[in-house]
Scaffold this active site. Structure first.
Site, PDB file in Angstrom:
ATOM      1  N   LEU A  70      11.214   1.017   6.834  1.00  0.00           N
ATOM      2  CA  LEU A  70      10.668   1.654   5.616  1.00  0.00           C
ATOM      3  C   LEU A  70      11.486   2.867   5.142  1.00  0.00           C
ATOM      4  O   LEU A  70      11.778   3.755   6.190  1.00  0.00           O
ATOM      5  CB  LEU A  70       9.218   2.111   5.730  1.00  0.00           C
ATOM      6  CG  LEU A  70       8.511   2.362   4.493  1.00  0.00           C
ATOM      7  CD1 LEU A  70       8.325   1.209   3.527  1.00  0.00           C
ATOM      8  CD2 LEU A  70       7.242   3.034   4.687  1.00  0.00           C
ATOM      9  N   LYS A  90       6.633  -1.925   1.890  1.00  0.00           N
ATOM     10  CA  LYS A  90       5.351  -1.391   2.643  1.00  0.00           C
ATOM     11  C   LYS A  90       4.252  -2.344   2.211  1.00  0.00           C
ATOM     12  O   LYS A  90       3.343  -2.198   1.563  1.00  0.00           O
ATOM     13  CB  LYS A  90       5.179   0.004   1.884  1.00  0.00           C
ATOM     14  CG  LYS A  90       4.164   0.853   2.594  1.00  0.00           C
ATOM     15  CD  LYS A  90       4.312   2.266   2.298  1.00  0.00           C
ATOM     16  CE  LYS A  90       3.519   3.162   3.078  1.00  0.00           C
ATOM     17  NZ  LYS A  90       3.472   2.923   4.418  1.00  0.00           N
ATOM     18  N   GLU A  94      12.608   2.137  13.825  1.00  0.00           N
ATOM     19  CA  GLU A  94      11.420   3.259  13.480  1.00  0.00           C
ATOM     20  C   GLU A  94      10.058   3.127  14.336  1.00  0.00           C
ATOM     21  O   GLU A  94       9.958   2.360  15.084  1.00  0.00           O
ATOM     22  CB  GLU A  94      11.179   3.097  12.158  1.00  0.00           C
ATOM     23  CG  GLU A  94      10.548   1.815  11.790  1.00  0.00           C
ATOM     24  CD  GLU A  94      10.222   1.602  10.098  1.00  0.00           C
ATOM     25  OE1 GLU A  94      10.198   2.476   9.405  1.00  0.00           O
ATOM     26  OE2 GLU A  94       9.973   0.385   9.909  1.00  0.00           O
ATOM     27  N   TYR A 130       0.500  -1.336   0.126  1.00  0.00           N
ATOM     28  CA  TYR A 130      -0.149  -0.007   0.019  1.00  0.00           C
ATOM     29  C   TYR A 130       0.683   1.254   0.026  1.00  0.00           C
ATOM     30  O   TYR A 130       2.000   1.206   0.284  1.00  0.00           O
ATOM     31  CB  TYR A 130      -0.952   0.059   1.094  1.00  0.00           C
ATOM     32  CG  TYR A 130      -0.326   0.253   2.574  1.00  0.00           C
ATOM     33  CD1 TYR A 130       0.647  -0.426   3.018  1.00  0.00           C
ATOM     34  CD2 TYR A 130      -0.281   1.448   3.090  1.00  0.00           C
ATOM     35  CE1 TYR A 130       1.198  -0.264   4.435  1.00  0.00           C
ATOM     36  CE2 TYR A 130       0.329   1.903   4.466  1.00  0.00           C
ATOM     37  CZ  TYR A 130       1.133   0.717   4.741  1.00  0.00           C
ATOM     38  OH  TYR A 130       1.663   1.184   6.088  1.00  0.00           O
ATOM     39  N   ARG A 188       7.971   4.048  -5.084  1.00  0.00           N
ATOM     40  CA  ARG A 188       8.171   2.996  -3.751  1.00  0.00           C
ATOM     41  C   ARG A 188       7.228   2.044  -4.023  1.00  0.00           C
ATOM     42  O   ARG A 188       7.463   0.928  -3.659  1.00  0.00           O
ATOM     43  CB  ARG A 188       8.082   3.792  -2.617  1.00  0.00           C
ATOM     44  CG  ARG A 188       8.267   2.902  -1.254  1.00  0.00           C
ATOM     45  CD  ARG A 188       8.129   3.573   0.100  1.00  0.00           C
ATOM     46  NE  ARG A 188       7.043   4.127   0.300  1.00  0.00           N
ATOM     47  CZ  ARG A 188       6.664   4.846   1.468  1.00  0.00           C
ATOM     48  NH1 ARG A 188       7.697   5.517   2.111  1.00  0.00           N
ATOM     49  NH2 ARG A 188       5.614   5.520   1.395  1.00  0.00           N
TER      50      ARG A 188
HETATM   51  N1  PMP Z   1       7.818   3.964   8.926  1.00  0.00           N
HETATM   52  C1  PMP Z   1       6.740   3.087   8.693  1.00  0.00           C
HETATM   53  C2  PMP Z   1       6.644   1.542   9.430  1.00  0.00           C
HETATM   54  C3  PMP Z   1       5.612   3.636   8.251  1.00  0.00           C
HETATM   55  O1  PMP Z   1       4.280   2.909   8.078  1.00  0.00           O
HETATM   56  C4  PMP Z   1       5.499   4.903   7.779  1.00  0.00           C
HETATM   57  C5  PMP Z   1       4.291   5.495   7.067  1.00  0.00           C
HETATM   58  N2  PMP Z   1       4.254   5.269   5.526  1.00  0.00           N
HETATM   59  C6  PMP Z   1       6.821   5.743   7.615  1.00  0.00           C
HETATM   60  C7  PMP Z   1       7.931   4.886   8.044  1.00  0.00           C
HETATM   61  C8  PMP Z   1       6.883   6.928   7.118  1.00  0.00           C
HETATM   62  O2  PMP Z   1       6.912   7.010   5.637  1.00  0.00           O
HETATM   63  P1  PMP Z   1       6.569   8.024   4.560  1.00  0.00           P
HETATM   64  O3  PMP Z   1       7.283   9.185   5.058  1.00  0.00           O
HETATM   65  O4  PMP Z   1       6.466   7.634   3.457  1.00  0.00           O
HETATM   66  O5  PMP Z   1       4.769   8.331   5.049  1.00  0.00           O
END
Ligand code: PMP
Length: 283
Positions: A205, A147, A180, A33, A52
């Protein structure tokens, strides 16, 4: 205005929008997603998100359901049909519906679902006051770079944070290093002013906001270290913050109940939050 979703080729009212009970997203979390922010009716950093998405699909060997141009049209159409000015677009691709069997089905067509909803811009109080974060063990699999919709560990972590009155939970690996947040990337600023975040390896991610922020950090001439940091370092950091497409840059002021720095949003986090939007690409 009733909400409209795009499901497997059709625009439908949410109440009628559905996927098959043997969709592999439902059965196996066999899908990926993206969440893209919408500002002024336009997508923020769409190109990076779609890149991505392609990578996640490739890693799982799920064929792309649509070409880039067609997918872009669907995203904009879903935003338009839902009258979204400020909010998000959510898109999910699964391997499709097939009789339940773990190995890939021979002939499944990937399922694409796109929804969009209005939301207020991130609560400015979160930026002004900062947020509380707890730490939890990282119990996820070893391909967090994909993701995937398999988010149960993240769901449990976020719920733990909520139950402790915190906004986010930072996951910590077996050697005591922060990976994270459950839906955000994690950052600290050390006592000598270096901005630190973990390398985007298989353990996290590669956040789009993270990538864009690297440009802002370079432009501001800040010292930057891409390396893992431990919980102990985070406890004694001068500042901490999180990033995501929906939260942008949000300062962390409490970590496991202890104040971060002087317990107020840090100067660097605040400056990065302010300058972030100048670097995002709006399409
Ligand atoms: N880490 C995780 C596990 C996430 O789900 C997200 C949100 N998509 C992020 C980091 C931050 O990614 P982004 O800046 O692309 O929203």
């Amino acid at each position: 205005m009733s909400r409209i979703a795009y499901v497997a080729g059709q625009y439908l009212p949410h109440r009628q929008a559905a996927v098959h009970i043997e969709d592999r997203g439902f059965q196996f979390a066999d899908g990926v997603y993206e969440v893209i922010s919408v500002v002024g009716g336009r997508l923020v950093d769409a190109e990076r998100h779609l890149k991505r998405l392609k990578r996640s699909l490739g890693e799982l060997r799920i064929p792309a359901p649509l070409g880039d141009a067609a997918l872009g049209i669907v995203l904009h159409e879903v935003i338009r049909r839902n009258g979204v000015d400020t909010g998000i677009v959510y898109l999910q691709v699964t391997r499709g519906a097939a009789p339940r069997e773990h190995a890939f089905p021979k002939a499944a067509k990937p399922t694409l679902v796109v929804t969009s909803r209005r939301s207020r811009p991130p609560d400015p109080r979160l930026g002004d006051d900062g947020i509380a974060v707890i730490t939890i063990p990282d119990i996820r699999w070893q391909r967090c770079d994909i993701k995937s919709v398999a988010l149960i560990a993240n769901v449990l972590g976020k719920q733990q944070a909520r139950e402790k009155g915190a906004y986010e939970a930072w996951q910590v690996d077996q050697v005591g290093q922060v990976t994270e947040g459950t839906s955000t990337n994690a950052w600290i600023v050390t006592c000598d002013g270096a901005v630190v975040t973990r390398p985007a390896d298989f353990g996290i991610l590669r956040g789009i906001t993270r990538t864009v922020l690297l440009d802002v950090i370079a432009e501001q001439g800040l010292k930057f270290e891409e390396r893992p940091f431990t919980m102990d370092e985070a406890y004694t950091a001068r500042e901490a913050f999180i990033t995501s497409a929906t939260q942008f840059v949000t300062p962390v002021v409490r970590l496991d109940g202890r104040p971060v720095g002087n317990g107020a949003p840090g100067l660097i986090a605040t400056a990065l939050r302010r300058d972030f939007h100048d670097h995002a690409e709006i399409a």
